[in-house]
Design an enzyme around this catalytic site. Structure first.
Site, short mmCIF file in Angstrom:
data_model
loop_
_atom_site.label_atom_id
_atom_site.label_comp_id
_atom_site.label_asym_id
_atom_site.label_seq_id
_atom_site.Cartn_x
_atom_site.Cartn_y
_atom_site.Cartn_z
N MET A 33 0.81 -1.23 0.00
CA MET A 33 0.00 0.00 0.00
C MET A 33 0.84 1.27 0.00
O MET A 33 1.62 1.50 0.91
CB MET A 33 -0.95 0.00 1.20
CG MET A 33 -2.18 -0.85 0.94
SD MET A 33 -3.29 -0.83 2.32
CE MET A 33 -2.29 -1.61 3.55
N THR A 34 0.63 2.05 -1.03
CA THR A 34 1.26 3.36 -1.16
C THR A 34 0.77 4.27 -0.04
O THR A 34 -0.44 4.39 0.18
CB THR A 34 0.86 3.95 -2.53
OG1 THR A 34 1.43 3.12 -3.53
CG2 THR A 34 1.32 5.38 -2.70
N GLY A 65 4.25 0.09 -3.19
CA GLY A 65 4.89 0.17 -4.49
C GLY A 65 6.13 1.04 -4.39
O GLY A 65 6.07 2.15 -3.85
N HIS A 186 5.06 -5.72 -9.51
CA HIS A 186 3.71 -5.15 -9.56
C HIS A 186 3.23 -5.14 -11.02
O HIS A 186 3.52 -4.23 -11.78
CB HIS A 186 3.73 -3.74 -8.99
CG HIS A 186 2.39 -3.15 -8.72
ND1 HIS A 186 1.21 -3.70 -9.18
CD2 HIS A 186 2.02 -2.04 -8.02
CE1 HIS A 186 0.19 -2.96 -8.77
NE2 HIS A 186 0.66 -1.95 -8.07
N GLY A 187 2.48 -6.16 -11.36
CA GLY A 187 1.94 -6.26 -12.72
C GLY A 187 0.44 -5.98 -12.73
O GLY A 187 -0.26 -6.42 -13.65
N HIS A 189 -3.27 -3.49 -11.52
CA HIS A 189 -3.93 -2.21 -11.23
C HIS A 189 -3.70 -1.07 -12.21
O HIS A 189 -3.70 0.10 -11.84
CB HIS A 189 -3.54 -1.73 -9.82
CG HIS A 189 -3.81 -2.75 -8.76
ND1 HIS A 189 -3.30 -2.68 -7.49
CD2 HIS A 189 -4.55 -3.89 -8.78
CE1 HIS A 189 -3.70 -3.73 -6.78
NE2 HIS A 189 -4.46 -4.48 -7.56
N TYR A 191 -0.99 -0.17 -13.93
CA TYR A 191 0.33 0.47 -14.02
C TYR A 191 1.10 -0.10 -15.22
O TYR A 191 0.53 -0.81 -16.04
CB TYR A 191 1.05 0.37 -12.68
CG TYR A 191 0.28 1.13 -11.61
CD1 TYR A 191 0.17 2.52 -11.70
CD2 TYR A 191 -0.40 0.49 -10.57
CE1 TYR A 191 -0.57 3.25 -10.77
CE2 TYR A 191 -1.14 1.21 -9.64
CZ TYR A 191 -1.23 2.60 -9.75
OH TYR A 191 -1.97 3.32 -8.85
N ARG A 238 2.42 -9.95 -8.94
CA ARG A 238 1.03 -9.55 -8.69
C ARG A 238 0.35 -9.17 -10.01
O ARG A 238 0.89 -8.39 -10.80
CB ARG A 238 0.96 -8.35 -7.74
CG ARG A 238 -0.48 -8.05 -7.36
CD ARG A 238 -0.63 -6.98 -6.29
NE ARG A 238 -1.89 -7.19 -5.60
CZ ARG A 238 -2.43 -6.37 -4.72
NH1 ARG A 238 -1.82 -5.25 -4.40
NH2 ARG A 238 -3.58 -6.64 -4.14
N ARG A 284 -13.73 -8.70 -7.21
CA ARG A 284 -15.02 -8.25 -6.67
C ARG A 284 -15.02 -6.78 -6.26
O ARG A 284 -16.06 -6.18 -6.12
CB ARG A 284 -15.46 -9.12 -5.50
CG ARG A 284 -14.66 -8.92 -4.26
CD ARG A 284 -15.27 -9.68 -3.08
NE ARG A 284 -14.19 -9.87 -2.12
CZ ARG A 284 -13.87 -11.02 -1.58
NH1 ARG A 284 -14.53 -12.11 -1.87
NH2 ARG A 284 -12.88 -11.10 -0.73
#
Ligand SMILES: Cc1cc2nc3c(=O)[nH]c(=O)nc-3n(C[C@H](O)[C@H](O)[C@H](O)COP(=O)(O)O)c2cc1C
Length: 392
Positions: A33-34, A65, A186-187, A189, A191, A238, A284
């Protein structure tokens, strides 16, 4: 530790788990979490306190991140792992977490087009797989606290992509030097990596666009480069194929997820070693749990999709997104996840693991301080349970 019959028959959110060589004492993970407290992109004592508050003996934490290069930031005051000062500063965070007996991975992040010239070195345009900006539905947080629409990105030339892959690789090497137990790529959301994977964004006509094979090429080059540098067992990945955060839509999220999983499985076979884990954000909710606007289908369809990916992936599977205590307990008991990552509940409950174990009441999180820069308020000042010594 001897495994009891009970452990074998019914894994529980609170039972031990062996992730590669790492022995975890429970399955409750701190989701990345940023939090925008790393002033000027360098971790400081506030981060030491924040992560150490959330560390438990045998627990698993994933950092916010973390910028892999100077162009990687999409929020003010996020930490980096691309220069010496940052590596040295992270050592204090990692040391404090290890002192509590927890395991910590660094999340490697490049936001791609989800940035602004004000967050870029020399005020340049952010880079991406595309020259299309993120729609006006979304806003970028500026250094002065205001919100702006996202600007036009600069589309990367094919010849520039290998350099980015190298930035992930070097960042992973730096993370290991800082003492991290591993890295999470981080793959997800919307980005940079997702900007290559999703057909709603990537319109490229070169080897990185078009077919599923081509759209998976960037993520796989990054994973291979990072694995070759630090070893598969120190690498988590991810993804969020079914989440449309920052316009990251795909016409066939199920197939996209399976395509990535197939390639990760093959990589594991080829290198003769498992990755640390695959981390999938539940469809979800949107990535940040703010709305349900990103839903791709009914709750049943989404649960089926998660199960399909879970069964297809040959290794440790982490779920996150909208988990309550009960949902986490069920996910592990039903075999839908090996580990469950909690986000917002972990922001407001530094002792979340203990509270979940005791089924104690939870502090409510304050959204207004998610991304502010105060080293204490809304960051390290959420109260711990006040328990009589006999229950500790
Ligand atoms: C304030 C905030 C910052 C986040 N930053 C990141 C991030 O840096 N990297 C990431 O992969 N996910 C990030 N997420 C998503 C979380 O990891 C998690 O998937 C999401 O909060 C849903 O889980 P929850 O319902 O338990 O909060 C962030 C979420 C929140 C609330």
């Amino acid at each position: 530790m001897a495994e009891t019959t009970m452990d074998r028959a019914t894994p529980s959110l609170f039972s031990p788990y062996k992730m590669g060589e790492l022995q975890l004492s429970h399955r409750v993970v701190l989701a990345p979490m940023t939090r925008c407290r790393a002033l000027n992109n360098v971790p400081n004592s506030a981060l030491v306190e924040y992560y150490s508050q959330r560390a438990t003996n045998g627990g698993f934490l994933i950092t916010e991140g973390t910028m892999i290069s100077p162009t990687a930031a999409g929020f003010p005051h996020v930490p980096g792992i691309f220069n010496k000062e940052q590596v040295e500063a992270w050592k204090h965070v990692v040391g404090a977490v290890h002192a509590k007996g927890a395991v910590i991975f660094c999340q490697l992040w490049h936001v791609g087009r989800a940035s602004h010239p004000a967050l870029q070195p020399g005020g340049i345009a952010p880079i991406s797989s595309t020259d299309k900006p993120i729609s006006k539905r979304w806003r970028v947080l500026m250094p002065d606290g205001s919100h702006e629409i996202y600007p036009n990105p600069r589309k990367l030339d094919t010849s520039e992509v290998p350099e980015l892959v190298q930035h992930y690789r070097q960042a992973a090497i730096n993370a290991i030097e800082a003492g991290f137990d591993g890295v999470e790529i981080h793959g997800a959301h919307g980005y940079l990596i997702d900007q290559f994977m999703k057909d709603g964004i990537n319109e490229r006509t070169d080897e990185y666009g078009g077919s599923l094979e081509n759209r998976c090429k960037f993520i796989m080059q990054v994973v291979e480069a990072v694995v070759s540098a630090v070893g598969a067992d120190r690498v988590g990945v991810r993804i969020s194929p079914a989440i449309d955060h920052l316009d990251a839509m795909d016409s066939n999220p199920l197939s996209l997820g399976l395509a990535v999983i197939e390639r990760l499985n093959k990589l594991q076979t080829d290198c003769g070693s498992r990755l640390a884990y695959l981390h999938v954000t539940q469809p979800r909710y949107t990535a940040y749990g703010q709305t349900e606007a990103g839903r791709h289908g009914s709750a049943d369809e989404e649960a089926r999709m998660m199960r399909t990916w879970r069964r297809a992936y040959q290794g440790t599977f982490i779920c996150s997104g909208g988990f309550t205590r009960q949902l986490g307990i069920e996910a592990v008991a039903d075999g839908d996840a090996d580990l469950v990552a909690y986000g917002r509940l972990f922001i407001s409950n530094p002792d979340l693991v203990q509270r979940l174990k005791l089924n104690a009441p939870l502090n409510k999180y304050v959204r207004a301080t998610f991304y502010t820069h105060d080293p204490v308020v809304g960051y390290t000042d959420y109260p711990f349970l006040d328990l009589p010594k006999s229950r500790l």
